[in-house]
Design a protein around this motif. Structure first.
Motif, PDB file in Angstrom:
ATOM      1  N   GLY A  49       9.563  13.404  13.252  1.00 47.06           N
ATOM      2  CA  GLY A  49       8.718  12.566  12.409  1.00 47.06           C
ATOM      3  C   GLY A  49       7.655  11.786  13.161  1.00 47.06           C
ATOM      4  N   TRP A  50       7.499  12.017  14.458  1.00 43.09           N
ATOM      5  CA  TRP A  50       6.560  11.247  15.269  1.00 43.09           C
ATOM      6  C   TRP A  50       5.717  12.151  16.144  1.00 43.09           C
ATOM      7  CZ3 TRP A  50       6.346   5.924  14.839  1.00 43.09           C
ATOM      8  CH2 TRP A  50       7.421   5.308  14.165  1.00 43.09           C
ATOM      9  N   ALA A  51       4.415  11.863  16.236  1.00 46.91           N
ATOM     10  CA  ALA A  51       3.583  12.475  17.264  1.00 46.91           C
ATOM     11  C   ALA A  51       3.869  11.787  18.580  1.00 46.91           C
ATOM     12  CB  ALA A  51       2.109  12.338  16.906  1.00 46.91           C
ATOM     13  N   ILE A  52       3.801  12.545  19.678  1.00 48.42           N
ATOM     14  CA  ILE A  52       4.209  12.054  20.992  1.00 48.42           C
ATOM     15  C   ILE A  52       3.088  12.273  21.990  1.00 48.42           C
ATOM     16  CG2 ILE A  52       5.902  12.283  22.854  1.00 48.42           C
ATOM     17  CD1 ILE A  52       7.740  13.668  20.751  1.00 48.42           C
ATOM     18  N   ALA A  53       2.782  11.242  22.758  1.00 48.49           N
ATOM     19  CA  ALA A  53       1.884  11.372  23.915  1.00 48.49           C
ATOM     20  C   ALA A  53       2.469  10.505  25.018  1.00 48.49           C
ATOM     21  CB  ALA A  53       0.468  10.935  23.584  1.00 48.49           C
ATOM     22  N   GLY A  54       3.178  11.117  25.931  1.00 51.68           N
ATOM     23  CA  GLY A  54       3.889  10.351  26.948  1.00 51.68           C
ATOM     24  C   GLY A  54       4.962   9.507  26.296  1.00 51.68           C
ATOM     25  N   GLY A  89       6.224  11.086   1.487  1.00 55.22           N
ATOM     26  CA  GLY A  89       4.970  10.387   1.272  1.00 55.22           C
ATOM     27  C   GLY A  89       4.974   9.376   0.149  1.00 55.22           C
ATOM     28  N   GLY A  90       6.148   8.897  -0.265  1.00 55.75           N
ATOM     29  CA  GLY A  90       6.222   8.110  -1.483  1.00 55.75           C
ATOM     30  C   GLY A  90       6.366   6.607  -1.342  1.00 55.75           C
ATOM     31  N   TRP A  91       6.586   6.086  -0.133  1.00 57.31           N
ATOM     32  CA  TRP A  91       6.853   4.658   0.022  1.00 57.31           C
ATOM     33  C   TRP A  91       5.585   3.824  -0.112  1.00 57.31           C
ATOM     34  CZ3 TRP A  91      11.569   2.439   0.160  1.00 57.31           C
ATOM     35  CH2 TRP A  91      12.662   3.243   0.452  1.00 57.31           C
ATOM     36  N   ILE A  92       5.754   2.602  -0.621  1.00 59.25           N
ATOM     37  CA  ILE A  92       4.719   1.579  -0.523  1.00 59.25           C
ATOM     38  C   ILE A  92       5.287   0.432   0.306  1.00 59.25           C
ATOM     39  CG2 ILE A  92       3.657   2.249  -2.702  1.00 59.25           C
ATOM     40  CD1 ILE A  92       4.795  -0.334  -3.939  1.00 59.25           C
ATOM     41  N   ALA A  93       4.410  -0.222   1.074  1.00 60.24           N
ATOM     42  CA  ALA A  93       4.871  -1.250   2.007  1.00 60.24           C
ATOM     43  C   ALA A  93       3.724  -2.171   2.381  1.00 60.24           C
ATOM     44  CB  ALA A  93       5.429  -0.605   3.279  1.00 60.24           C
ATOM     45  N   THR A  94       4.070  -3.341   2.884  1.00 58.19           N
ATOM     46  CA  THR A  94       3.077  -4.219   3.502  1.00 58.19           C
ATOM     47  C   THR A  94       2.912  -3.824   4.964  1.00 58.19           C
ATOM     48  OG1 THR A  94       4.678  -5.870   4.260  1.00 58.19           O
ATOM     49  CG2 THR A  94       3.833  -6.121   2.003  1.00 58.19           C
ATOM     50  N   TYR A 152       0.838  -1.200   0.000  1.00 55.78           N
ATOM     51  CA  TYR A 152       0.000   0.000   0.000  1.00 55.78           C
ATOM     52  C   TYR A 152       0.872   1.249   0.000  1.00 55.78           C
ATOM     53  CZ  TYR A 152      -3.973  -2.848   1.742  1.00 55.78           C
ATOM     54  OH  TYR A 152      -4.970  -3.788   1.906  1.00 55.78           O
ATOM     55  N   ARG A 153       0.390   2.314  -0.611  1.00 52.08           N
ATOM     56  CA  ARG A 153       0.989   3.610  -0.355  1.00 52.08           C
ATOM     57  C   ARG A 153       0.833   3.917   1.137  1.00 52.08           C
ATOM     58  NH1 ARG A 153      -1.829   7.169  -5.250  1.00 52.08           N
ATOM     59  NH2 ARG A 153      -0.537   6.373  -6.975  1.00 52.08           N
ATOM     60  N   ILE A 154       1.905   4.352   1.763  1.00 48.40           N
ATOM     61  CA  ILE A 154       1.826   4.617   3.199  1.00 48.40           C
ATOM     62  C   ILE A 154       1.754   6.107   3.507  1.00 48.40           C
ATOM     63  CG2 ILE A 154       2.976   2.452   3.728  1.00 48.40           C
ATOM     64  CD1 ILE A 154       5.475   4.084   4.476  1.00 48.40           C
ATOM     65  N   ALA A 155       1.814   6.965   2.481  1.00 48.18           N
ATOM     66  CA  ALA A 155       1.663   8.408   2.642  1.00 48.18           C
ATOM     67  C   ALA A 155       2.656   8.929   3.694  1.00 48.18           C
ATOM     68  CB  ALA A 155       0.213   8.758   2.966  1.00 48.18           C
ATOM     69  N   SER A 156       2.179   9.662   4.688  1.00 48.60           N
ATOM     70  CA  SER A 156       3.097  10.327   5.617  1.00 48.60           C
ATOM     71  C   SER A 156       3.779   9.410   6.613  1.00 48.60           C
ATOM     72  CB  SER A 156       2.372  11.448   6.367  1.00 48.60           C
ATOM     73  OG  SER A 156       2.295  12.596   5.559  1.00 48.60           O
ATOM     74  N   LEU A 157       3.470   8.121   6.605  1.00 51.41           N
ATOM     75  CA  LEU A 157       4.307   7.197   7.375  1.00 51.41           C
ATOM     76  C   LEU A 157       5.713   7.143   6.776  1.00 51.41           C
ATOM     77  CD1 LEU A 157       1.923   4.201   8.188  1.00 51.41           C
ATOM     78  CD2 LEU A 157       1.941   6.539   9.075  1.00 51.41           C
ATOM     79  N   SER A 158       5.859   7.643   5.551  1.00 51.39           N
ATOM     80  CA  SER A 158       7.182   7.757   4.934  1.00 51.39           C
ATOM     81  C   SER A 158       8.092   8.679   5.745  1.00 51.39           C
ATOM     82  CB  SER A 158       7.053   8.309   3.510  1.00 51.39           C
ATOM     83  OG  SER A 158       6.255   7.476   2.698  1.00 51.39           O
TER      84      SER A 158
END
Length: 419
Positions: free
Chosen positions: A350-355, A303-308, A125-131
Motif C-alpha cells: 500500500g506504499w510507494a517506496i524510495a529508500g 478509495g472510500g474514506w474521508i478524513a481531516t 475530505y475524500r482521501i481517495a487512494s490514501l484509503s
C-alpha cells in the motif's frame, strides 16, 4: 502521480511516481488564492481502549485540542496560494509533523463556494487512494495478531473467502492469489489502466461486483510475476478483513487502527452531494468531471474514506518507525509493510517506496491528496477538493511541501496535537 488522469480513476502508479524531486538540502529523492486567517480550534477526546488484535495496546484518556498554526510559515503559505491560483483549487488542508509533533496545521480557501464557507482545519475530505494505506495497516494489525498470514490464499477451497464469490469455476490461477499479492498489486490482473472493474457496474454492491469480475475478467498474468496497480485488489482485501473480523470493513478498521490511536472523525463517504457528511467539503470537478457520479461507498477499502488532514497526520506518526510515539505495528511487521515485491521493489503493501521514504497519492474527480513519511523526520499530508488535468498538477501538489522545506522555515515549537 500520473501525468494524466482517467475519468473516474482512483489513480496512483509507483513506477510513474519515481520520487522525481531531488532535495539538495538532504540529498533526498522524493516523488514525484488568497491568504486566510487561522481556523477555529476543535477539541477531540479519545476515551477508547484498544480492542484490536495487534500489539500496540493503549488505554486511558487522552485529550487533544487541535488548533490551527499560529506560527506563520510564509514559504508554505506562498506555495499553497500559488498552487491554488494556478490550478483553480477552492480549498487545501495541510498538516505537517516533525519529530512526531504536529508542527503545522492550516486550512486554505473555501470549502463550499456556493455558500461562501471558509475552509477549516476540521474539514473532512475524500482521501481517495490514501484509503489503501488504511487497509494495509488493518491487514498488518491482523498479521501482528496472528489472525492472518500473507501467504494465505484468498479464493477457493482453503482460501480465506472460499467460494463466497463467483458463480462459475474459477479461471486459471485465481485460486493461487495470496493476501501478499493483493497488497503489492501483483495478483495478476484487474488493473486500473483499462476498464478498471471498480468503475463498472455502478449499481452493484461490492459483493456483486466481485462475483461479476471473477466470472467475467480472467487474470492477465500468473500471480506474483507482474505489478499492475489494482483498486479491485484492495476491494477484495476489504472483504478479507470482514471475513476474518466478523465486522464490516469500516467497523473493523476503526477497531483495529483508528480508535487505538485516537482517531474518531474518519468514516466512509457517500456518493452524492445530498449524501455529504457533516464537516465534509464540497468537491469540484474540472474539464467536465462530475465528483458526484461515482460509487464512493463501494470503494471503501481502496478509495472510500474521508478524513481531516490532522487525522491522517496522526495516523502517520503511529506507523512511521520514529521513536517518540509507540507504533501500533511491531518493527518486523512495519518492515514487511514497507518492503516491495520482486515484481516492483518500489511499491510495498500500500506504499510507494524510495529508500526509507514512504508515500502515496490519491486522485478522483474532485479530489487530489498525498501523504508521506519521510526519513528526514518530517511527515506531511495535503488534501484538496478538486483535481486538474494540467500536466504538472500532481508534481506541484507534492512540491508544496518540498519547496517550502528547502527554504528552511521556522516551524511551531508546540505540538499542535496537544495545544
Amino acid at each position: 502521480m500520473k501525468k494524466t488522469y482517467k475519468a473516474g480513476i482512483c489513480c496512483f502508479a509507483a513506477n510513474a511516481l519515481k520520487f522525481t524531486k531531488l532535495i539538495a538540502v538532504t540529498g533526498l529523492l522524493l516523488f514525484a488564492s488568497c491568504s486566510k486567517k487561522d481556523s477555529p480550534s476543535i477539541t477531540k477526546t479519545d476515551t477508547g481502549t484498544d480492542t484490536g488484535t495487534g500489539t500496540g495496546t493503549r488505554t486511558g484518556t487522552t485529550t487533544d485540542t487541535l488548533t490551527a498554526s499560529k506560527v506563520a510559515v510564509a514559504a508554505l503559505d506562498d506555495e499553497v496560494n500559488a498552487f491554488m491560483t494556478t490550478y483553480n483549487v477552492p480549498a487545501v488542508s495541510v498538516a505537517i509533523t516533525k519529530g512526531e509533533k504536529l508542527v503545522y496545521l492550516k486550512a486554505y480557501g473555501t470549502s463550499d463556494q456556493s455558500r461562501g464557507v471558509k475552509a477549516a482545519i476540521s474539514d473532512r475530505y475524500r482521501i481517495a487512494s490514501l484509503s489503501k494505506q488504511i487497509t494495509a495497516v488493518a491487514i498488518m494489525r491482523l498479521l501482528d495478531g496472528g489472525k492472518i498470514k500473507l501467504e494465505d490464499k484468498v479464493f477457493g477451497d482453503g482460501g480465506i473467502l472460499g467460494k463466497t464469490y463467483g458463480t462459475k469455476t474459477y479461471g486459471p490461477h485465481i485460486t493461487d492469489i495470496t493476501v501478499d499479492e493483493l497488497l503489492h498489486h501483483t495478483s495478476g490482473g484487474w488493473n486500473n489502466e483499462v476498464n478498471d472493474p471498480m468503475f463498472t457496474n455502478p449499481t452493484m454492491t461490492a459483493a456483486q461486483l466481485i462475483t461479476w469480475t471473477l466470472d467475467n475478467r480472467p487474470l492477465d498474468h500468473i500471480p506474483g510475476t507482474s505489478y499492475a496497480y489494482s483498486n479491485f485488489g484492495y476491494c477484495i482485501l476489504g472483504r478479507v478483513i470482514e471475513k476474518i473480523t466478523g465486522q464490516t470493513y469500516e467497523e473493523a478498521v476503526k477497531t483495529l487502527v483508528l480508535t487505538p490511536i485516537g482517531i474518531t472523525d474518519m468514516t466512509i463517504g457517500g456518493n452524492t452531494l445530498a449524501q455529504k457528511l457533516p464537516k465534509e467539503v464540497t468537491y469540484y470537478g474540472q474539464d467536465s468531471e462530475d465528483p458526484y457520479a461515482y460509487n464512493i461507498t463501494r470503494m471503501d477499502s481502496h478509495g472510500g474514506w474521508i478524513a481531516t488532514a490532522a487525522d491522517l497526520a496522526r495516523f502517520l506518526v503511529y506507523i512511521d518507525k520514529f521513536p517518540v510515539r509507540k507504533d501500533i505495528l511491531t518493527p518486523s511487521t512495519l518492515n514487511v509493510m514497507y518492503t516491495g515485491s520482486t515484481a516492483n521493489t518500489a511499491y510495498g503493501c500500500g506504499w510507494a517506496i524510495a529508500g526509507n521514504n514512504y508515500a502515496h497519492t490519491g486522485s478522483l474527480p474532485g479530489t487530489a491528496t498525498e501523504q508521506a513519511r519521510l526519513d528526514n523526520g518530517f511527515n506531511f499530508v495535503i488534501l484538496t477538493n478538486t483535481r486538474s488535468w494540467k500536466t504538472k498538477f500532481g508534481y506541484d501538489l507534492d512540491q508544496i511541501f518540498w519547496r517550502s522545506y528547502a527554504k528552511n522555515p521556522t516551524w511551531s515549537a508546540d505540538d499542535l496535537f496537544t495545544k
